[in-house]
Design a protein around this motif. Sequence first.
Motif, mmCIF file in Angstrom:
data_model
loop_
_atom_site.group_PDB
_atom_site.id
_atom_site.type_symbol
_atom_site.label_atom_id
_atom_site.label_comp_id
_atom_site.label_asym_id
_atom_site.label_seq_id
_atom_site.Cartn_x
_atom_site.Cartn_y
_atom_site.Cartn_z
ATOM 1 N N ASP A 136 0.859 -1.185 0.000
ATOM 2 C CA ASP A 136 0.000 0.000 0.000
ATOM 3 C C ASP A 136 0.899 1.240 0.000
ATOM 4 O OD1 ASP A 136 -1.686 2.098 0.578
ATOM 5 O OD2 ASP A 136 -2.800 1.049 2.145
ATOM 6 N N VAL A 137 0.823 2.051 -1.065
ATOM 7 C CA VAL A 137 1.708 3.216 -1.169
ATOM 8 C C VAL A 137 1.460 4.221 -0.049
ATOM 9 C CG1 VAL A 137 2.041 3.044 -3.655
ATOM 10 C CG2 VAL A 137 0.101 4.331 -2.778
ATOM 11 N N SER A 138 0.256 4.232 0.503
ATOM 12 C CA SER A 138 -0.062 5.203 1.550
ATOM 13 C C SER A 138 0.542 4.831 2.902
ATOM 14 C CB SER A 138 -1.577 5.353 1.683
ATOM 15 O OG SER A 138 -2.167 4.146 2.165
ATOM 16 N N LYS A 139 0.995 3.586 3.049
ATOM 17 C CA LYS A 139 1.560 3.141 4.329
ATOM 18 C C LYS A 139 3.085 3.112 4.330
ATOM 19 C CE LYS A 139 -2.304 0.069 5.420
ATOM 20 N NZ LYS A 139 -2.672 -1.348 5.630
ATOM 21 N N VAL A 140 3.687 3.049 3.156
ATOM 22 C CA VAL A 140 5.145 2.957 3.077
ATOM 23 C C VAL A 140 5.755 4.303 3.462
ATOM 24 C CG1 VAL A 140 7.093 2.611 1.530
ATOM 25 C CG2 VAL A 140 5.074 1.173 1.314
ATOM 26 N N LYS A 141 6.792 4.241 4.277
ATOM 27 C CA LYS A 141 7.454 5.471 4.723
ATOM 28 C C LYS A 141 8.546 5.841 3.732
ATOM 29 C CE LYS A 141 9.704 7.638 8.685
ATOM 30 N NZ LYS A 141 10.211 7.461 10.070
ATOM 31 N N LEU A 142 8.386 7.009 3.105
ATOM 32 C CA LEU A 142 9.369 7.521 2.152
ATOM 33 C C LEU A 142 10.226 8.565 2.855
ATOM 34 C CD1 LEU A 142 6.954 8.027 -0.901
ATOM 35 C CD2 LEU A 142 8.384 6.046 -0.399
ATOM 36 N N ASN A 143 11.477 8.228 3.119
ATOM 37 C CA ASN A 143 12.368 9.122 3.852
ATOM 38 C C ASN A 143 12.954 10.195 2.940
ATOM 39 O OD1 ASN A 143 12.039 7.614 6.277
ATOM 40 N ND2 ASN A 143 13.533 6.116 5.533
ATOM 41 N N ASP A 144 13.383 11.290 3.554
ATOM 42 C CA ASP A 144 13.941 12.413 2.785
ATOM 43 C C ASP A 144 15.237 12.049 2.083
ATOM 44 O OD1 ASP A 144 11.834 13.986 3.590
ATOM 45 O OD2 ASP A 144 12.902 14.814 5.330
ATOM 46 N N ASP A 145 15.955 11.078 2.629
ATOM 47 C CA ASP A 145 17.227 10.689 2.019
ATOM 48 C C ASP A 145 17.049 9.738 0.831
ATOM 49 O OD1 ASP A 145 16.423 8.403 3.277
ATOM 50 O OD2 ASP A 145 18.219 8.169 4.526
ATOM 51 N N GLY A 146 15.788 9.474 0.458
ATOM 52 C CA GLY A 146 15.522 8.603 -0.679
ATOM 53 C C GLY A 146 15.261 7.160 -0.318
ATOM 54 N N SER A 147 15.491 6.784 0.939
ATOM 55 C CA SER A 147 15.261 5.402 1.358
ATOM 56 C C SER A 147 13.780 5.161 1.612
ATOM 57 C CB SER A 147 16.068 5.083 2.623
ATOM 58 O OG SER A 147 15.647 5.907 3.702
ATOM 59 N N VAL A 148 13.411 3.902 1.618
ATOM 60 C CA VAL A 148 12.021 3.496 1.811
ATOM 61 C C VAL A 148 11.968 2.431 2.900
ATOM 62 C CG1 VAL A 148 10.019 2.388 0.742
ATOM 63 C CG2 VAL A 148 11.380 4.022 -0.568
ATOM 64 N N GLU A 149 11.018 2.551 3.828
ATOM 65 C CA GLU A 149 10.856 1.568 4.894
ATOM 66 C C GLU A 149 9.615 0.725 4.612
ATOM 67 O OE1 GLU A 149 10.986 3.202 8.816
ATOM 68 O OE2 GLU A 149 12.593 4.624 8.316
ATOM 69 N N LEU A 150 9.843 -0.546 4.264
ATOM 70 C CA LEU A 150 8.745 -1.468 4.022
ATOM 71 C C LEU A 150 8.145 -1.924 5.343
ATOM 72 C CD1 LEU A 150 10.437 -3.692 1.273
ATOM 73 C CD2 LEU A 150 8.804 -1.832 0.907
ATOM 74 N N LEU A 151 6.873 -2.286 5.323
ATOM 75 C CA LEU A 151 6.219 -2.762 6.535
ATOM 76 C C LEU A 151 6.750 -4.128 6.936
ATOM 77 C CD1 LEU A 151 2.483 -1.789 5.882
ATOM 78 C CD2 LEU A 151 4.221 -0.526 7.162
ATOM 79 N N THR A 152 6.776 -4.377 8.239
ATOM 80 C CA THR A 152 7.282 -5.656 8.747
ATOM 81 C C THR A 152 6.481 -6.833 8.215
ATOM 82 O OG1 THR A 152 8.081 -4.619 10.783
ATOM 83 C CG2 THR A 152 7.745 -6.996 10.837
ATOM 84 N N GLN A 153 5.154 -6.672 8.118
ATOM 85 C CA GLN A 153 4.335 -7.776 7.642
ATOM 86 C C GLN A 153 4.614 -8.088 6.175
ATOM 87 O OE1 GLN A 153 3.110 -9.698 9.586
ATOM 88 N NE2 GLN A 153 1.085 -10.478 9.115
ATOM 89 N N THR A 154 4.955 -7.087 5.379
ATOM 90 C CA THR A 154 5.360 -7.323 3.997
ATOM 91 C C THR A 154 6.624 -8.168 3.968
ATOM 92 O OG1 THR A 154 4.407 -5.222 3.264
ATOM 93 C CG2 THR A 154 6.067 -6.225 1.835
ATOM 94 N N LYS A 155 7.560 -7.863 4.836
ATOM 95 C CA LYS A 155 8.801 -8.632 4.906
ATOM 96 C C LYS A 155 8.545 -10.046 5.419
ATOM 97 C CE LYS A 155 11.781 -4.608 5.701
ATOM 98 N NZ LYS A 155 12.757 -3.962 6.629
ATOM 99 N N ARG A 156 7.637 -10.168 6.401
ATOM 100 C CA ARG A 156 7.341 -11.485 6.959
ATOM 101 C C ARG A 156 6.720 -12.391 5.899
ATOM 102 N NH1 ARG A 156 5.018 -10.053 11.217
ATOM 103 N NH2 ARG A 156 6.638 -10.604 12.731
ATOM 104 N N HIS A 157 5.740 -11.893 5.178
ATOM 105 C CA HIS A 157 5.083 -12.710 4.158
ATOM 106 C C HIS A 157 6.043 -13.052 3.019
ATOM 107 C CE1 HIS A 157 0.728 -11.414 5.393
ATOM 108 N NE2 HIS A 157 1.283 -12.269 6.223
#
Length: 446
Positions: A136-157
């Motif tokens: 879900d694009v609305s839940k992903v954290k887009l950091n100012d340095d260009g990095s992206v933080e995926l949700l833990t459940q996305t990583k778990r699945h």
Amino acid sequence: MSGNVTAAVVAEQNLSNAVSSERGLLRFITAGSVDDGKSTLIGRLLFDSKGIFADQLDAISRARHKRTVGDTIDLSLLTDGLEAEREQGITIDVAYRYFATPKRKFIIADTPGHEQYTRNMVTGASTADAVIILIDVSKVKLNDDGSVELLTQTKRHSTIAHLLRIEHVIVAVNKMDLVNYDQVVYDRIVNAYQQFAQQLGLTDIRPIPLSALAGDNVVERGDKMPWYSGPTLIELLESLSVYDESHDEPFRFPVQLVARHNGHEANDFRGYMGRVEAGKVSKGDKLVVQPGGQSATVKDILTLDGSLDSAVVGQSVTVLLDEYVDISRGDMLAAADRPATLLKTVDAEICWLSEEPLDMRRKYWLKHTTKQVAARVTKIDTLLDINTQERRAADALKLNDIATVSINVQQALAADAYDASRSTGAFILIDEVTHQTVAAGMIRID
């Protein structure tokens, strides 16, 4: 076994049996975090591909838990059938749906995203050829340095999909309408996921931008994302190759039932009923009975339609042998030249599915194919960190933990490595008091 897991397995097996004879069948699941749009995506697939009936549309349009405005259909209700699911707007149990296009037939498993119901996602993933990981694009954290933080459940699945050796991974970046179909946002999310997938070991990654609610790039392409030139989701699903390697594996036949005549016949009929889990068997083949080790020769192969010269993986048959040997439910008939490995200590990767933590002092039941034996977890080798994919030492397991363990079993198991055979390399652990499924495991053999 837990009620939810049992019901899901039975439902999938019944649906699979109904269409397994058809060519081009693809089993896939949707996975991701809560409210990523999994049920809506499947509803959109069914709706746009004309895979639902008029009375179903009428029923969901009048549903009192509809979450859309006006006459717009809440497509998530096509799979969220439980009252609790419709009230809360989440998926709890695994919902299986069947639909077809002119090119292919599909079985979809809509699996829950909530961390509490990860065990149900494991159930759906265990028989899947492909997985759609929704982000879900609305839940992903887009950091100012260009990095992206995926949700833990996305990583778990994604980690579970890798452990279960699901061949194809489709990364569906959903709700693109919420970011005005911005290609930059999409590219950043895909790059972040590909970095994680490389760390995890996933190789076949197919990214696609879409909006399940609006229908963009699901079945119809639309004009909102001209910068995307790849296939739509349905075109991608139709193109995936599926090769059942179990046809090439050595013969494996877990015995489900020993069949005898009714006591009024002169001949001493003795047949061994079950399902061919791997390979092929023919009349005259030399087999070995495991774990006992007795040799046997196939005399006949019977079905309700009569005798067969041979049977292949997926067929349920009754095998007759030339020799009189001691065989019971849970024994394995295997190819004499390529038998299964006998294990008294099982090294495995397990996903802990119970809210009650692992108690290494307790005895559990280990269910492997048709055999159930007493077992005890003797060692936790390593615990997997979902976010970093690093392994560390641990002395306990809690809900959703993934770890490598050693398990001692009371009777030897005839098993294969999960990498070599899904059916004879998988098992579950059952609480001997509550009879709930507490863990799913994949056997590792060096």
